[in-house]
Design a protein around this motif. Sequence first.
Motif, PDB file in Angstrom:
ATOM      1  N   THR A  49       0.823  -1.206   0.000  1.00 47.54           N
ATOM      2  CA  THR A  49       0.000   0.000   0.000  1.00 47.54           C
ATOM      3  C   THR A  49       0.856   1.255   0.000  1.00 47.54           C
ATOM      4  N   PHE A  50       0.249   2.319  -0.460  1.00 49.96           N
ATOM      5  CA  PHE A  50       0.914   3.616  -0.450  1.00 49.96           C
ATOM      6  C   PHE A  50       1.235   4.027   0.985  1.00 49.96           C
ATOM      7  N   ALA A  51       0.327   3.766   1.904  1.00 49.21           N
ATOM      8  CA  ALA A  51       0.548   4.122   3.313  1.00 49.21           C
ATOM      9  C   ALA A  51       1.769   3.394   3.885  1.00 49.21           C
ATOM     10  N   GLU A  52       1.927   2.121   3.555  1.00 47.21           N
ATOM     11  CA  GLU A  52       3.096   1.364   4.032  1.00 47.21           C
ATOM     12  C   GLU A  52       4.381   1.943   3.466  1.00 47.21           C
ATOM     13  N   MET A  53       4.347   2.308   2.195  1.00 46.43           N
ATOM     14  CA  MET A  53       5.540   2.891   1.582  1.00 46.43           C
ATOM     15  C   MET A  53       5.908   4.210   2.258  1.00 46.43           C
ATOM     16  N   LEU A  54       4.907   5.042   2.517  1.00 42.50           N
ATOM     17  CA  LEU A  54       5.172   6.327   3.187  1.00 42.50           C
ATOM     18  C   LEU A  54       5.752   6.120   4.580  1.00 42.50           C
ATOM     19  N   LEU A  55       5.255   5.118   5.276  1.00 47.61           N
ATOM     20  CA  LEU A  55       5.697   4.848   6.638  1.00 47.61           C
ATOM     21  C   LEU A  55       7.142   4.343   6.683  1.00 47.61           C
ATOM     22  N   HIS A  56       7.515   3.498   5.746  1.00 49.09           N
ATOM     23  CA  HIS A  56       8.808   2.845   5.795  1.00 49.09           C
ATOM     24  C   HIS A  56       9.860   3.431   4.845  1.00 49.09           C
ATOM     25  N   VAL A  57       9.403   4.178   3.843  1.00 49.68           N
ATOM     26  CA  VAL A  57      10.329   4.771   2.868  1.00 49.68           C
ATOM     27  C   VAL A  57       9.951   6.245   2.710  1.00 49.68           C
ATOM     28  N   PRO A  58      10.526   7.126   3.533  1.00 45.14           N
ATOM     29  CA  PRO A  58      10.143   8.538   3.492  1.00 45.14           C
ATOM     30  C   PRO A  58      10.216   9.178   2.101  1.00 45.14           C
ATOM     31  N   GLU A  59      11.114   8.702   1.260  1.00 45.15           N
ATOM     32  CA  GLU A  59      11.239   9.238  -0.104  1.00 45.15           C
ATOM     33  C   GLU A  59       9.997   8.956  -0.950  1.00 45.15           C
ATOM     34  N   ALA A  60       9.151   8.030  -0.513  1.00 48.54           N
ATOM     35  CA  ALA A  60       7.944   7.682  -1.267  1.00 48.54           C
ATOM     36  C   ALA A  60       6.968   8.856  -1.360  1.00 48.54           C
ATOM     37  N   GLU A  61       7.174   9.888  -0.573  1.00 44.85           N
ATOM     38  CA  GLU A  61       6.361  11.104  -0.662  1.00 44.85           C
ATOM     39  C   GLU A  61       6.423  11.688  -2.073  1.00 44.85           C
ATOM     40  N   LYS A  62       7.497  11.415  -2.794  1.00 42.15           N
ATOM     41  CA  LYS A  62       7.667  11.916  -4.163  1.00 42.15           C
ATOM     42  C   LYS A  62       6.688  11.277  -5.138  1.00 42.15           C
ATOM     43  N   LEU A  63       6.028  10.195  -4.737  1.00 44.67           N
ATOM     44  CA  LEU A  63       5.093   9.517  -5.630  1.00 44.67           C
ATOM     45  C   LEU A  63       3.938  10.423  -6.065  1.00 44.67           C
ATOM     46  N   HIS A  64       3.520  11.342  -5.200  1.00 47.65           N
ATOM     47  CA  HIS A  64       2.455  12.281  -5.594  1.00 47.65           C
ATOM     48  C   HIS A  64       2.853  12.977  -6.893  1.00 47.65           C
TER      49      HIS A  64
END
Length: 168
Positions: A49-64
């Motif tokens: 999930t997107f939420a899991e990625m945000l929680l564990h990989v802070p760089e995933a914020e760039k996905l937006h």
Amino acid sequence: MPKKVIVLCYRKIIDSTNTSPWDRFVHEDSFAEFKMQAQYYNQPQQYNTFAEMLLHVPEAEKLHFLVSAAITGYLRQLNGIIPDVLDNLGRRFLTFEHFKFEIINSDIRHPEKHKVAINFFSKPLIWHETIGDQLLVSQHKEEEEAEIFTNLFAIQPFVSIHSIKNID
């Protein structure tokens, strides 16, 4: 008497329940782009999930931002007109220059869980007055004109005044 210049924000939420063709294309293409871009932030393939990625990989914020590239063509199709917001005559009248794309929720295994929002920011408007539950507005122009064309509309769900400025 000072005039008030406002910028409106319309938050359009798109998920698997939307039925218009434009919404469905945005949903499908943003999900496909999310799955592709998420691979970089999920190389060990342990997050779904997107939420899991945000929680564990802070760089995933760039996905937006990265996923927003998949929908820019659809935004161009709108010709600068904000969808869904109508004046009291049933016409789309709000124009926009800027938008912000946001992934609300997604799961790489389930396209039906993919949910996004597009926040449209209107071009500046002059707020002349409030009549009942409706706002009387016109396009903001630097030069004064003898006759000003206006729109009367009710603030609907997901529309808000984003900013306000007094001018002389």
